[in-house]
Design a protein around this motif. Structure first.
Motif, short mmCIF file in Angstrom:
data_model
loop_
_atom_site.label_atom_id
_atom_site.label_comp_id
_atom_site.label_asym_id
_atom_site.label_seq_id
_atom_site.Cartn_x
_atom_site.Cartn_y
_atom_site.Cartn_z
N CYS A 145 0.80 -1.23 0.00
CA CYS A 145 0.00 0.00 0.00
C CYS A 145 0.84 1.28 0.00
O CYS A 145 2.03 1.26 0.26
CB CYS A 145 -1.01 0.04 1.14
SG CYS A 145 -2.32 -1.19 0.90
N LEU A 173 -10.41 -7.25 -3.38
CA LEU A 173 -10.85 -6.33 -2.35
C LEU A 173 -12.35 -6.30 -2.03
O LEU A 173 -12.74 -5.97 -0.90
CB LEU A 173 -10.41 -4.91 -2.75
CG LEU A 173 -10.36 -3.87 -1.65
CD1 LEU A 173 -9.28 -4.21 -0.63
CD2 LEU A 173 -10.11 -2.50 -2.23
N THR A 197 -7.76 -5.76 -7.09
CA THR A 197 -6.67 -5.42 -6.17
C THR A 197 -6.66 -6.36 -4.97
O THR A 197 -7.70 -6.78 -4.48
CB THR A 197 -6.82 -3.95 -5.71
OG1 THR A 197 -6.77 -3.13 -6.87
CG2 THR A 197 -5.73 -3.54 -4.75
N CYS A 201 -6.02 -4.36 3.05
CA CYS A 201 -6.07 -3.00 3.60
C CYS A 201 -7.41 -2.73 4.27
O CYS A 201 -7.60 -1.69 4.89
CB CYS A 201 -5.82 -1.96 2.52
SG CYS A 201 -7.18 -1.87 1.34
N ALA A 203 -10.20 -2.47 2.59
CA ALA A 203 -10.94 -1.59 1.66
C ALA A 203 -11.03 -0.18 2.24
O ALA A 203 -12.09 0.44 2.28
CB ALA A 203 -12.33 -2.15 1.34
N ARG A 204 -9.88 0.27 2.68
CA ARG A 204 -9.76 1.56 3.34
C ARG A 204 -10.37 2.71 2.53
O ARG A 204 -11.14 3.52 3.05
CB ARG A 204 -8.27 1.81 3.52
CG ARG A 204 -7.85 2.91 4.39
CD ARG A 204 -6.36 2.79 4.52
NE ARG A 204 -6.02 1.49 5.10
CZ ARG A 204 -5.40 1.35 6.26
NH1 ARG A 204 -5.04 2.40 6.92
NH2 ARG A 204 -5.13 0.16 6.74
N CYS A 205 -10.00 2.80 1.25
CA CYS A 205 -10.43 3.97 0.46
C CYS A 205 -11.93 3.96 0.19
O CYS A 205 -12.59 4.97 0.47
CB CYS A 205 -9.60 4.09 -0.80
SG CYS A 205 -7.86 4.37 -0.41
N PRO A 206 -12.50 2.85 -0.31
CA PRO A 206 -13.96 2.87 -0.48
C PRO A 206 -14.67 3.19 0.83
O PRO A 206 -15.70 3.84 0.83
CB PRO A 206 -14.28 1.44 -0.95
CG PRO A 206 -13.04 1.00 -1.65
CD PRO A 206 -11.90 1.63 -0.89
N CYS A 212 -10.97 2.62 -4.97
CA CYS A 212 -9.63 2.04 -4.79
C CYS A 212 -8.77 2.36 -6.00
O CYS A 212 -9.18 2.17 -7.14
CB CYS A 212 -9.76 0.53 -4.62
SG CYS A 212 -8.19 -0.35 -4.70
N ASN A 213 -7.56 2.84 -5.74
CA ASN A 213 -6.59 3.13 -6.80
C ASN A 213 -5.70 1.95 -7.10
O ASN A 213 -4.84 2.02 -7.96
CB ASN A 213 -5.68 4.28 -6.38
CG ASN A 213 -6.30 5.62 -6.65
OD1 ASN A 213 -7.05 5.77 -7.60
ND2 ASN A 213 -6.03 6.58 -5.79
N GLY A 214 -5.83 0.91 -6.31
CA GLY A 214 -5.05 -0.28 -6.55
C GLY A 214 -3.65 -0.25 -5.97
O GLY A 214 -2.75 -0.94 -6.45
N CYS A 215 -3.46 0.50 -4.88
CA CYS A 215 -2.09 0.67 -4.37
C CYS A 215 -1.52 -0.62 -3.78
O CYS A 215 -0.31 -0.75 -3.63
CB CYS A 215 -1.99 1.83 -3.39
SG CYS A 215 -2.57 1.45 -1.73
N ALA A 216 -2.37 -1.59 -3.45
CA ALA A 216 -1.86 -2.86 -2.94
C ALA A 216 -1.37 -3.75 -4.09
O ALA A 216 -0.82 -4.82 -3.86
CB ALA A 216 -2.93 -3.59 -2.13
#
Ligand code: SF4
Ligand code: SF4
Ligand code: SF4
Ligand code: SF4
Ligand code: SF4
Lengths: 261, 341
Positions: A145, A173, A197, A201, A203-206, A212-216
């Motif tokens: 992440c 995710l 993704t 995490c 699903a922190r961002c949603p 999700c930007n796919g940082c994982a």
């Protein structure tokens, strides 16, 4: 399956180094304030690049690496690190997937020229096409992440202090997102990379109302082909999906082939 | 079964009476959908909700729970202890009451009782409420459209008033204390029959009734249908997260920062997770989306039936909504309708 670092009763010697990155993940470690001292008590932090310009020590047990590989010098450093360390932990998206620096991997030579002109300054080092750390040396554990969750870093260190057989999750995710009892961006015609993704995490961002930007990184068990079709069905052109994937997966040939698309 | 009738104006008083001794959990708005949530007043409750994103499962099997804590320096493991807040679920649909009944069969099996589950379940009162089927509901095909047991009160809307089935002494006492329940009249009974018929008629007729589904599944275990279904699966586990009867879990130790103390946690797991059937040595007994999706459908529509004489799927429709890949028991029913015909 990780094995604990053999210590002969001593605290493990740990180094933390940064390659091409914003140093945000190293900063996250300092953000662990309430727990940082407790953690430092269990290790012997012999080198932290953020706080010293000393050369790499000759001997250490655990190496923590942030950042993507973008220079020949970094390649050398990593090979040295791997020879000396019993365990290599990477932190952050740049190290795990080449992350943001990885975006320069497409049309690499043109990108270099557009930034530096004909002559690359010496300070930039001898540039190579950006790569994830695992593309250069075997990595024992990746804290994913952008930026890392300090708690994940703590767990990663503990893996090698006390041992753990926990696997890195490969489910994608949306399952975690549903546990947060959230609706889905696709219902609103918005793009979200949760479909492919790696989970972990939470699903922190949603959960904060952002896709999700796919940082994982894309999961090795992701079904990208099916996800593109489903995105298209939900009114999100597959091409937009592909472009979004490049943010954190540009050097993953299965996901972002350097050829077509 | 004992029946009484109350006016709909009496509902706030009923909820308030529960609030005196219980935490009240009820359906509330959540974005474009609904969720079960703690409420502080009757006004927050959406009694005519369609369905919720996730189920009531979280109140008996939380997504993450501590089983015990440990201390390496003292060489101690704390005994199991769980302080359960008595709760009432106000407004559970029949399918979800049946789902809890199915979970009971698993976690209260006398051969391996689960004290964590039992403690939470014991502290839980259930007030059911009648519903109107949505597009994705098929509880009637899973014999879960009616709750025969598993509630303290069940409120059947019969137009401006409720026919209340009383399922427990506690339920009866709270009802008596908060409302003026009266005997059901012939008129009430007629209204009840009409409401029941209206509901039965409003199920989505495009979802086929395949009586012999379990048997057919045994016969078509290797059909290419499963390949097609699996080829679409995203390996996301959303289906199990939202499902009221998916009960699989994983257990992991989590250390505190000091590395000496920590806790053992139980977290939800799902057979659609790629690593679910992976064992020591790395072998994966279900190593493809096809095999995993197929397994999930067999457990829902076939396997549980063999051991517990009921479908594990209640037809609540949550996975139908949650699965981006349109994989659900409805797809399986449709396929076997064609196969059987
Ligand atoms: S919002 Fe994103 S992570 Fe959540 S269910 Fe939709 S696609 Fe998946
Ligand atoms: S939701 Fe996506 S972008 Fe956000 S932290 Fe998780 S993996 Fe990264
Ligand atoms: S399988 Fe789907 S329809 Fe059946 S009970 Fe689970 S979520 Fe509901
Ligand atoms: S369908 Fe899968 S996750 Fe759900 S209860 Fe069955 S085995 Fe467990
Ligand atoms: S069946 Fe659907 S919800 Fe379940 S894991 Fe596959 S894609 Fe996700």
């Amino acid at each position: 399956m990780s094995e604990t670092v053999s210590l002969h009763g001593k605290r493990p010697r740990v180094i933390i180094i940064g390659l091409a990155s914003c140093f945000g993940c190293q900063l996250q470690i300092t953000n662990m304030e309430p727990h940082l001292l407790e953690l430092l008590d269990q290790i012997d932090l012999v080198h932290w690049q953020l706080a010293s310009s000393d050369p790499l020590p000759e001997a250490f047990d655990i190496a923590v690496v942030e950042g993507a590989v973008t220079t020949k010098e970094a390649l050398e450093t990593l090979r040295k690190v791997r020879r000396r360390a019993s365990a290599v932990i990477t932190i952050g998206a740049c190290a795990a997937t080449a992350g943001i620096p990885g975006m320069a991997s497409r049309d690499f030579d043109d990108q270099v020229e557009s930034v530096y002109g004909a002559e690359v300054p010496v300070a930039a080092g001898s540039l190579v096409r950006p790569m994830a750390v695992s593309a250069v040396i075997p990595v024992d554990w990746e804290v994913r992440c952008c930026p890392i969750d300090p708690a994940d870093f703590m767990m990663a260190l503990q893996r090698f202090l006390t041992g753990s057989n926990r696997l890195a999750p490969t489910a994608t995710l949306c399952g975690e997102c549903k546990r947060n009892e959230r609706g889905c961006f696709y219902g609103r015609g918005q793009l979200c990379l949760g479909l492919v993704t790696r989970s972990g995490c939470g699903a922190r961002c949603p959960n904060l109302g952002r896709p999700c930007n796919g940082c994982a990184g894309v999961s090795p068990d992701a079904n990208v082909a099916a996800a593109r079709v489903l995105a298209e069905e939900a009114g999100v052109p597959a091409q937009r999906f592909d472009v979004a994937l490049q943010l954190f997966n540009a050097t993953n040939e299965d996901v972002c082939p350097s050829g077509a698309r | 079964m004992l029946y009484r009738v109350i006016d709909d104006q009496e509902l706030p008083a009923l909820v308030e009476a529960f609030m005196e001794d219980y935490e009240v959990i009820a359906p509330v708005r959540s974005g474009a959908s609904y969720a079960f949530h703690h409420v502080d007043s009757f006004d927050q409750i959406e009694l005519d909700y369609t369905t919720t994103i996730t189920s009531l499962k979280k109140y008996v099997l939380p997504p993450k729970e501590t089983l015990f804590t440990f201390d390496a320096d003292a060489n101690e493991v704390t005994d199991f202890s769980l302080t359960v807040r008595p709760r009432v679920i106000f407004g559970a649909h029949a399918c979800d009451i049946n789902a809890l009944n199915s979970l009971d069969l698993v976690f209260e099996d006398s051969r391996y009782r689960d004290p964590y589950y039992e403690a939470r379940r014991e502290g839980l009162l259930i007030v059911g409420i009648s519903c109107s089927p949505t597009e994705t509901c098929f509880c009637h095909l899973m014999e879960a459209d009616e709750a025969r047991t598993g509630y303290d009160l069940f409120l059947q809307d019969i137009g401006g008033r409720y026919l209340v089935s009383i399922g427990s002494v506690t339920g009866a006492n709270v009802l008596e204390s908060a409302c003026n329940p009266r005997e059901a009249t012939d008129e009430d009974r007629i209204a009840f029959r009409q409401a029941t018929r209206k509901r039965q008629d409003s199920f989505n007729k495009d979802i086929p009734d395949v009586q012999e589904i379990a048997m057919l599944m045994d016969a078509f275990h290797s059909d290419p249908f499963w390949d097609e279904l699996g080829s679409r699966c995203l390996a996301c586990t959303a289906c199990s997260s939202v499902c009221p009867t998916c009960y699989c879990f994983d257990i992991a130790d989590v250390l505190d920062a000091d590395g000496r103390t920590g806790r053992r946690e139980r977290v939800w797991d799902a057979c659609t997770s790629p690593q679910f059937a992976m064992v020591t040595g790395g072998h994966n007994f279900r190593d493809s989306n096809r095999n995993r999706v197929r397994h999930r459908m067999y457990h829902k529509l076939n396997g549980f039936l063999a051991t517990h004489d009921r479908m594990l799927c209640t037809g609540c429709g949550r996975c139908v909504r949650a699965c981006k890949a349109h994989i659900s028991p409805i797809e399986v029913l449709k396929f076997f309708e064609e196969k059987g015909a």
